[in-house]
Each structure stands twice: as C-alpha cells, then as structure tokens.
Design a protein around this motif. Sequence first.
Motif, short mmCIF file in Angstrom:
data_model
loop_
_atom_site.label_atom_id
_atom_site.label_comp_id
_atom_site.label_asym_id
_atom_site.label_seq_id
_atom_site.Cartn_x
_atom_site.Cartn_y
_atom_site.Cartn_z
N TYR A 180 28.86 62.25 5.49
CA TYR A 180 27.79 63.23 5.71
C TYR A 180 27.35 63.82 4.37
O TYR A 180 28.18 64.30 3.60
N LEU A 181 26.05 63.78 4.09
CA LEU A 181 25.51 64.31 2.84
C LEU A 181 25.46 65.83 2.90
O LEU A 181 24.81 66.41 3.76
N LEU A 182 26.18 66.48 1.97
CA LEU A 182 26.23 67.93 1.92
C LEU A 182 25.18 68.51 0.97
O LEU A 182 24.51 69.47 1.28
N GLN A 183 25.09 67.92 -0.23
CA GLN A 183 24.13 68.37 -1.24
C GLN A 183 23.72 67.18 -2.09
O GLN A 183 24.48 66.23 -2.25
N TYR A 184 22.52 67.26 -2.67
CA TYR A 184 22.09 66.24 -3.62
C TYR A 184 21.14 66.84 -4.64
O TYR A 184 20.53 67.88 -4.40
N ARG A 185 21.04 66.20 -5.77
CA ARG A 185 20.11 66.58 -6.83
C ARG A 185 19.45 65.30 -7.34
O ARG A 185 20.14 64.32 -7.63
N MET A 186 18.15 65.32 -7.46
CA MET A 186 17.42 64.17 -7.99
C MET A 186 17.53 64.17 -9.51
O MET A 186 17.43 65.23 -10.14
N TYR A 187 17.70 62.99 -10.08
CA TYR A 187 17.72 62.84 -11.54
C TYR A 187 16.28 62.62 -11.99
O TYR A 187 15.61 61.70 -11.50
N THR A 188 15.79 63.45 -12.89
CA THR A 188 14.40 63.35 -13.31
C THR A 188 14.23 62.97 -14.77
O THR A 188 13.19 63.21 -15.36
N GLY A 189 15.24 62.37 -15.34
CA GLY A 189 15.13 61.89 -16.71
C GLY A 189 16.04 62.62 -17.67
O GLY A 189 16.42 63.77 -17.47
N LYS A 190 16.38 61.90 -18.73
CA LYS A 190 17.32 62.41 -19.72
C LYS A 190 16.79 63.63 -20.46
O LYS A 190 17.54 64.54 -20.79
N ASN A 191 15.50 63.67 -20.71
CA ASN A 191 14.94 64.73 -21.54
C ASN A 191 14.44 65.94 -20.75
O ASN A 191 13.88 66.86 -21.32
N THR A 192 14.62 65.95 -19.44
CA THR A 192 14.19 67.11 -18.67
C THR A 192 15.28 68.17 -18.65
O THR A 192 16.45 67.87 -18.75
N ALA A 193 14.87 69.39 -18.50
CA ALA A 193 15.81 70.50 -18.45
C ALA A 193 16.28 70.70 -17.02
O ALA A 193 15.91 71.67 -16.36
N MET A 194 17.09 69.78 -16.52
CA MET A 194 17.59 69.85 -15.15
C MET A 194 18.46 71.09 -14.96
O MET A 194 18.39 71.75 -13.93
N TYR A 195 19.26 71.41 -15.96
CA TYR A 195 20.13 72.58 -15.94
C TYR A 195 19.99 73.27 -17.29
O TYR A 195 20.73 72.98 -18.22
N PRO A 196 19.01 74.19 -17.43
CA PRO A 196 18.68 74.72 -18.75
C PRO A 196 19.79 75.50 -19.46
O PRO A 196 20.03 75.27 -20.62
N GLY A 197 20.47 76.41 -18.80
CA GLY A 197 21.47 77.24 -19.47
C GLY A 197 22.88 76.85 -19.07
O GLY A 197 23.09 75.96 -18.25
N PRO A 198 23.86 77.52 -19.64
CA PRO A 198 25.26 77.26 -19.28
C PRO A 198 25.49 77.57 -17.79
O PRO A 198 24.88 78.47 -17.23
#
Length: 170
Positions: A48-66
């Motif tokens: 069962y899928l609980l959570q997911y995050r799409m990968y949008t490229g190496k240079n994108t700020a997927m998670y900007p801060g710590p």
Amino acid sequence: MYTPSQYLSLDESLLLWKGRLSWRQCIRTKAARFGIKSFELCEAETGYLLQYRMYTGKNTAMYPGPLHGFNDKTAKVVLQLMEGYLDTGHVLVMDNWYNQLLLTRYLKSRCTDVLGTISRRRKGIPHAIKDLNPKQLERGVSVGRHCGDIALVAWKDVKLVTVLSTYHQH
C-alpha cells in the motif's frame, strides 16, 4: 484512517512516460526503463502506497533548506517521506542508495528502526568492513561489527553484500 503495519519500505519507482520531459529518467533495472521517477514509502506487507514525491530533476530545489538538521538530498527524501510515521515504532527497510549511518542514528532516536543494505564506501563504516577485499573472501564468509547501536554484517555471496540493522528481535 489507515494504520500501516510495522514494516515500511522506501524505494524509487518509474512511471512509464514516452513523451518529452527535461527530467525524464532511465533506470535499467525497472520494467519501464524510461519515465517519471518518484520516491515511494509503502507498507511492506501489502505494498500500500503511503507517501510519494515526484523527482523533478537534479537542479531543482526539491528540498530547499535543512530538514531535521540534514542538508543531504538523500536524507531529506527519506525524512520527508517518513513525516507522520516517526516516533511510532516502525521498521524502515531501505536499500544502499538511501542508507547512511548518521541518518540511521537519527531515525533510531525517533523510535524508527532501519534495516537494509549499505554501501561500504559510506562515511563512518568501520575499517574492518570498509577494507574487505571481495577477491580474498570465499563464498559464505561473513564479518560483523557494531557501530554504536547499529549492527553491520558483510558477507560474500556472488558479490560482497553489506547489511545494516538497528532492529533486533528478542
């Protein structure tokens, strides 16, 4: 309203995509070799899928801060997917792309055990395991070490496999 079982699994997936995207991925080990990559947290028992995050490229700020003090992108993927599942006694199963000792210690401090393979080249791996020469070991030979509250075992199968665990059943 759904309560997952104790074991959770974290891995990447590839959704088949034949169109053009600047961040389309190729993962040769997946059934759909080209497509849109996502990171997924699933219940290991049912899938069962609980959570997911799409990968949008190496240079994108997927998670900007710590995130929880981690700047490492891989650790941030794990921590964001585990949001809402920490401090509840889950066992997280991951492969060597995600596993690292510092992250494992943090997850353990948040009542989440970790189980999975780990690269011997990762920072903090004991020299007794890091310096093993696979060519000098016979099949079936194993070497184990404790790194604080983390157990590490390397054994020679066809290749040298290293496993990390904070989960010890009584």
